[in-house]
Enzyme design. Structure first.
Site, mmCIF file in Angstrom:
data_model
loop_
_atom_site.group_PDB
_atom_site.id
_atom_site.type_symbol
_atom_site.label_atom_id
_atom_site.label_comp_id
_atom_site.label_asym_id
_atom_site.label_seq_id
_atom_site.Cartn_x
_atom_site.Cartn_y
_atom_site.Cartn_z
ATOM 1 N N LYS A 35 -49.953 57.960 -51.692
ATOM 2 C CA LYS A 35 -48.960 57.299 -52.555
ATOM 3 C C LYS A 35 -47.556 57.703 -52.106
ATOM 4 O O LYS A 35 -47.407 58.645 -51.311
ATOM 5 C CB LYS A 35 -49.208 57.677 -54.010
ATOM 6 C CG LYS A 35 -49.086 59.160 -54.296
ATOM 7 C CD LYS A 35 -49.588 59.498 -55.690
ATOM 8 C CE LYS A 35 -49.521 60.991 -55.928
ATOM 9 N NZ LYS A 35 -50.190 61.394 -57.172
ATOM 10 N N TYR A 253 -17.007 72.177 -50.802
ATOM 11 C CA TYR A 253 -16.551 71.702 -52.110
ATOM 12 C C TYR A 253 -16.699 72.782 -53.183
ATOM 13 O O TYR A 253 -17.689 73.506 -53.218
ATOM 14 C CB TYR A 253 -17.377 70.495 -52.553
ATOM 15 C CG TYR A 253 -17.068 69.228 -51.790
ATOM 16 C CD1 TYR A 253 -15.818 68.619 -51.887
ATOM 17 C CD2 TYR A 253 -18.045 68.624 -51.006
ATOM 18 C CE1 TYR A 253 -15.541 67.441 -51.204
ATOM 19 C CE2 TYR A 253 -17.783 67.441 -50.323
ATOM 20 C CZ TYR A 253 -16.525 66.861 -50.424
ATOM 21 O OH TYR A 253 -16.266 65.705 -49.754
#
Ligand SMILES: *Cc1c(COP(=O)(O)O)cnc(C)c1O
Length: 356
Positions: A35, A253
């Protein structure tokens, strides 16, 4: 030139991991679970490595059709069943086996015009409380399914919530045996963890997923280290920038990392837009030129910054492994507070991936 980031799917590792699943459940057939596009590896890329399986388990009708187009003529199981009456036409046309977990699905099968009977896996809810009939209602559901003309073989199925943890499977095995008492038919219970660690749950079919990709159901590398599973994916990139920073200077950042002394920082072409988790904290392991080091500063969209202290010779173009053959995806996931499943499924479309 594309960015130096790429993922490699190791066909031989998939085949070897499948053989390990078989060795653990030698009397059972195997639904290789593919899956989520083979847990992010790509259905078409994973297929050659897994074709020694007895069947494939997945969720999407489209993926099932794709498997048929790849030449797979054996069993395909829809783990969640289906959702619309028109889905039943596809199930019929491509000879799929389907999970059935509710009356609505039985009714859709009843109403469908089928060319041949559909084999189903009737799902019992033994404690997970997501899909399926409770043990008390299971016998009636089975009798109801048997009465539906379009239904062929009925396999009894359940799914474990704790096969990888301390609670184990006793409570669910007890519920399953209660609900399935006196009902004949093949049985399918075990996910990877139960395939590896709970032999009494093996029965006719096992359904391993994560172990085929070389990661641990528990998320702990140590739990599978002795079993010999091999990582089926390597995510690798290169250094594309270098910085020398002094004590007190910050990286990235939010200035989340501040150097305590002079150090060299490497900039890696890989970021959260590639599927690398933005939540990866300082200290998350990463391998530069074969040497284990750590991430420093915040993961940004296209770049990661790393501590080059243990690799003084690193330069632009030096190879970086984010996870794979040299660094377990489980260890990266653990640093991020998640499991390997999530990381491998999240590799972004923009990352070139090939099988070898
Ligand atoms: C995903 C899934 C599996 C495989 O689970 P792993 O933990 O990856 O082995 C087995 N059965 C069902 C119903 C599933 O949804």
């Amino acid at each position: 030139m594309p960015r130096p980031l790429s993922a490699t799917v190791h066909t031989a590792a998939l085949a070897s991991n499948l053989a390990i699943a078989r060795a653990h459940a030698p009397k059972s057939k195997i639904w290789a679970v593919v899956k989520a596009n083979a847990y992010g590896h790509g259905l078409a890329r994973a297929f050659p490595g897994l074709r020694a399986t007895d069947g494939f388990g997945l969720l999407d009708l489209e993926e099932a059709v794709k498997l048929r187009e790849l030449g797979w003529a054996g069993p395909i199981l829809l783990l969640e069943g289906f959702f619309r009456p028109t889905d039943v036409d596809v199930i019929d046309r491509y000879s799929l086996t389907t999970g059935v977990h509710c009356e609505e699905q039985l009714r859709m099968l009843e109403m469908a015009r089928l060319s041949k009977p559909v084999n189903i896996q009737l799902k019992m809810n033994t404690g997970m409380n997501r899909l399926g009939y409770t043990p008390e209602r299971f016998r009636a559901a089975w009798e109801r399914a048997r009465a539906v003309q379009g239904i062929g073989q009925i396999t009894l199925m359940t799914h474990f919530s704790d096969a990888d943890g301390p609670r184990g499977i006793d409570h669910q095995m007890e519920a399953f045996e209660r609900g399935a008492e006196g009902i004949s038919g093949t049985r399918s219970l075990a996910n990877s963890a139960a395939t590896l660690w709970h032999a009494r749950s093996h029965f006719d079919w096992v359904r391993p997923g994560i172990m085929l990709y070389g990661a641990s159901p528990t998320g702990k590398t140590a739990d599978v280290a002795n079993i010999g599973l091999r990582p089926a994916m390597t995510l690798a990139s290169e250094l594309i920038g270098l910085q020398n920073v002094a004590a007190g200077q910050t990286v990235g950042y939010g200035s989340s990392f501040s150097a305590t002394g002079p150090m060299r920082i490497g900039v890696v072409a890989c970021g959260y837009a590639d599927g690398y988790p933005r939540c990866a904290p300082e200290g998350t392991p990463i391998v530069v030129d074969g040497v284990l080091t750590r991430i420093v500063g915040r993961v940004s969209m296209d770049m990661i910054t790393v501590d080059l202290t243990p690799v003084p010779t690193a330069s632009i173009g030096t190879r970086v492994e984010l996870w794979g053959a040299k660094l377990s995806i489980d260890d990266v996931a653990a640093a991020c507070g998640t499991v390997g499943y999530e990381l491998m499924c999240a590799v972004a479309q923009r990352v070139p991936m090939r099988a070898e």
